[in-house]
Design a protein around this motif. Structure first.
Motif, PDB file in Angstrom:
ATOM      1  N   ALA A  29      -6.521  -1.605  -9.826  1.00 38.35           N
ATOM      2  CA  ALA A  29      -6.947  -2.012  -8.490  1.00 38.35           C
ATOM      3  C   ALA A  29      -6.746  -0.921  -7.446  1.00 38.35           C
ATOM      4  O   ALA A  29      -7.175  -1.070  -6.303  1.00 38.35           O
ATOM      5  N   GLY A  30      -6.077   0.174  -7.805  1.00 36.25           N
ATOM      6  CA  GLY A  30      -5.855   1.268  -6.869  1.00 36.25           C
ATOM      7  C   GLY A  30      -4.408   1.702  -6.799  1.00 36.25           C
ATOM      8  O   GLY A  30      -3.556   1.255  -7.578  1.00 36.25           O
ATOM      9  N   ARG A  31      -4.114   2.556  -5.838  1.00 38.08           N
ATOM     10  CA  ARG A  31      -2.771   3.107  -5.669  1.00 38.08           C
ATOM     11  C   ARG A  31      -1.859   2.102  -4.979  1.00 38.08           C
ATOM     12  O   ARG A  31      -2.266   1.450  -4.011  1.00 38.08           O
ATOM     13  N   ARG A  60       3.970   8.273 -10.930  1.00 35.42           N
ATOM     14  CA  ARG A  60       3.083   8.585 -12.053  1.00 35.42           C
ATOM     15  C   ARG A  60       1.651   8.332 -11.612  1.00 35.42           C
ATOM     16  O   ARG A  60       1.354   7.331 -10.963  1.00 35.42           O
ATOM     17  N   GLY A  61       0.756   9.247 -11.964  1.00 32.51           N
ATOM     18  CA  GLY A  61      -0.655   9.044 -11.691  1.00 32.51           C
ATOM     19  C   GLY A  61      -1.050   9.268 -10.249  1.00 32.51           C
ATOM     20  O   GLY A  61      -2.164   8.917  -9.851  1.00 32.51           O
ATOM     21  N   MET A  62      -0.165   9.837  -9.447  1.00 31.75           N
ATOM     22  CA  MET A  62      -0.477  10.129  -8.049  1.00 31.75           C
ATOM     23  C   MET A  62      -0.039  11.555  -7.735  1.00 31.75           C
ATOM     24  O   MET A  62       1.057  11.974  -8.103  1.00 31.75           O
ATOM     25  N   ASP A  63      -0.911  12.290  -7.052  1.00 27.49           N
ATOM     26  CA  ASP A  63      -0.630  13.680  -6.711  1.00 27.49           C
ATOM     27  C   ASP A  63       0.227  13.726  -5.451  1.00 27.49           C
ATOM     28  O   ASP A  63      -0.256  14.007  -4.359  1.00 27.49           O
ATOM     29  N   ALA A 100       0.848  -1.188   0.000  1.00 25.56           N
ATOM     30  CA  ALA A 100       0.000   0.000   0.000  1.00 25.56           C
ATOM     31  C   ALA A 100       0.887   1.242   0.000  1.00 25.56           C
ATOM     32  O   ALA A 100       1.970   1.257   0.586  1.00 25.56           O
ATOM     33  N   ALA A 101       0.414   2.291  -0.646  1.00 27.46           N
ATOM     34  CA  ALA A 101       1.210   3.516  -0.777  1.00 27.46           C
ATOM     35  C   ALA A 101       1.060   4.400   0.451  1.00 27.46           C
ATOM     36  O   ALA A 101       0.689   5.581   0.359  1.00 27.46           O
ATOM     37  N   HIS A 102       1.364   3.824   1.626  1.00 28.59           N
ATOM     38  CA  HIS A 102       1.286   4.562   2.886  1.00 28.59           C
ATOM     39  C   HIS A 102       2.668   4.577   3.540  1.00 28.59           C
ATOM     40  O   HIS A 102       3.357   3.555   3.569  1.00 28.59           O
TER      41      HIS A 102
END
Length: 406
Positions: free
Chosen positions: A396-398, A366-369, A343-345
Motif C-alpha cells: 500500500a506504500g511507505r 528496509r526498502g526505503m532510501d 505516514a512516514a513523514h
C-alpha cells in the motif's frame, strides 16, 4: 608489518617489551608509547612493531578474547580472521565427520588452525605471504605437536586425496580448510577483488572440494549462482552480523542439507536448515507483531521457513520483514510488538512520539532510501520512554511503524 619489524620483535627482548607495554586502545596512547619507547633508545623497527602489536592485541579481544594477549597479528590478518567461537564450530564439524588431519590453505594469522589444533586435529597451515606465515607459526607454537606451518601457495600444498602417509593416515580422514585470498595483497590497507582474481581461483577450490572433504570460507555476499549443487552452503551470523559463508563438501556436508543459517549469539547457537531455498510465505497485512529475520536467514533464503515457525507472512514480497498476530518469536528473528502505524513523514512521526512520551528511539529501515542518522535529526525526542521506529514499504506504500522490542 614488514619482515624487518617482525625480525626485531621476535627476540626475547622484543617480546618482553611487548608484554611490558600492554594493550594500547587509542591513537593518543599510540603516540605516547612511540615517544616513550624512542626516547628509551629502542630502534624504529622495534618501536613500530611493539606499538602496532599492542594496539592490534587490544582490538583482537573481540575475536580472540584472552588468547589475543599472547598472539601476533597483521592489521589485514586480524580483520579477515575467523572469530574464535566460530572457528571452534568449524573444528567441531571436522571432528564429527571423523576427520583427523586438516590442511589449512590460506591460513592467515592462524585463527582457524588454532581451533583445529585445540580440538586435537593434526594441522598443516599454509599461507602464501611470508610475514603472515611466520606470524601463524608464532600463534600456533603452543600446539607444536599438532600443527606445522609452511610458507607457500595453496596449489603447492594441496593434499593428494589418495595419500596414505607413513603415520597411518587413511584417505577419508583428511580434510581441507580453504580461505581464498579475496583482497589485494598487503598487511594493512587492502581492497576486495573480483572472484576471477581470487587466489587460489574459485574453480580450483571447487575442483579440490569435489575430491577431498573441504570447507571453503567465503564472503556472505557471494553470487549464489556460483555455488555448486552438491555442496552444503552455510551462512553464519555472530552477534547480529553475518560473518561468513562456508561451503562444505564430501563428508563435511550433512546428508539432505543444502542450505543452512547458523545464528551465534554469545554462547548460544541455533541453526535453521533445509534441502533447498525455502518458498516465501504469502504477503499479509501488518499484524500485531513485526519480525526481522537474522541476516544469515535472509542470505540462506530461509525466510519462508522462519515465517511458518511464527505463523507469520511477508509484509511485502520484496522486503525481508515478517508480520503476524501470534505472540511468538524465535532465535532466527528480532521481534517487535506494533504500537501504531502512520505516514512516514517527520511531522506525523513527531506527533506520535510526543503522544507516547518517546525520548529514546531506535530507527530501523528496509526498502526505503533513508539515512537513519539524518532522519533522526528531523525528530523531536524529548520524552522519558523508548521505542523502535521501523520505516519500510508495504504493497500500500511507505509507512512508519512505532513498536517495542519483544
Amino acid at each position: 608489518m614488514e619482515m624487518t619489524e617482525l625480525t626485531a620483535l621476535l627476540t626475547r627482548d622484543g617480546l618482553a617489551l611487548l608484554d611490558e607495554v600492554g594493550p594500547i586502545t587509542s591513537a593518543a596512547e599510540v603516540a605516547k608509547a612511540v615517544s616513550r619507547l624512542r626516547a628509551a633508545g629502542h630502534s624504529p623497527d622495534l618501536v613500530s612493531a611493539v606499538v602496532g602489536q599492542a594496539h592490534l592485541r587490544a582490538k583482537a579481544q573481540a575475536k580472540f578474547g584472552e588468547f589475543a594477549d599472547r598472539m601476533l597479528f597483521t592489521r589485514a590478518g586480524l580483520e579477515q580472521a575467523t572469530r574464535l567461537n566460530v572457528a571452534t564450530l568449524h573444528a567441531v564439524r571436522m571432528r564429527q565427520a571423523g576427520i583427523t588431519h586438516v590442511t589449512d590453505l590460506g591460513c592467515g594469522i592462524g585463527g582457524d588452525s588454532l581451533a583445529f589444533a585445540g580440538a586435537g586435529l593434526a594441522v598443516h597451515a599454509v599461507d602464501a605471504d611470508e610475514v603472515t606465515a611466520a606470524i601463524a607459526a608464532y600463534n600456533l607454537a603452543p600446539f607444536r605437536d599438532e600443527a606445522t606451518v609452511s610458507h607457500g601457495t595453496a596449489e603447492e600444498h594441496a593434499p593428494d586425496p589418495e595419500r596414505r602417509d607413513e603415520g597411518g593416515e587413511e584417505a577419508g580422514t583428511h580434510a581441507v580448510w580453504l580461505d581464498p585470498a579475496r583482497r589485494t595483497a598487503g598487511h594493512s590497507e587492502t581492497q576486495r577483488v573480483a572472484a576471477s582474481d581470487w587466489s587460489p581461483a574459485l574453480d580450483w577450490c571447487f575442483d579440490l572440494a569435489a575430491r577431498v572433504p573441504t570447507g571453503i570460507k567465503l564472503g556472505p555476499g557471494l553470487d549464489r549462482e556460483l555455488i555448486p549443487d552438491e555442496v552444503e552452503a552455510q551462512w553464519v551470523s555472530a552477534d547480529g552480523s553475518v560473518v561468513e559463508l562456508v561451503l562444505w563438501s564430501g563428508a563435511l556436508a550433512r546428508d539432505g542439507i543444502r542450505r543452512a543459517a547458523l545464528v551465534v549469539r554469545g554462547d548460544a547457537m541455533h541453526e535453521l536448515t533445509a534441502t533447498a531455498d525455502a518458498d516465501d510465505a504469502p504477503v499479509r497485512e501488518l499484524g500485531a507483531f513485526l519480525h526481522e529475520p537474522d541476516g544469515a536467514v535472509i542470505r540462506a533464503r530461509l525466510i519462508g521457513d522462519a515465517a511458518r515457525m511464527l505463523d507469520a507472512g511477508m509484509l511485502d514480497e520484496q522486503i525481508a520483514y515478517l508480520t503476524g498476530d501470534a505472540a511468538l518469536t524465535s532465535p532466527f528473528v528480532q521481534s517487535f510488538r506494533v504500537r501504531e502505524t502512520m505516514a512516514a513523514h517527520p511531522k506525523t512521526i513527531n506527533a506520535a512520539l510526543r503522544a507516547n512520551d518517546i525520548g529514546r528511539l531506535e530507527i530501523k529501515k528496509r526498502g526505503m532510501d533513508i539515512d537513519p542518522a539524518a532522519f533522526r535529526k528531523k525528530l523531536a525526542l524529548k520524552g522519558s520512554q523508548e521505542a523502535t521506529l521501523i520505516l519500510t514499504r508495504t504493497p500500500a506504500g511507505r509507512i512508519a511503524i512505532l513498536a517495542d522490542r519483544v
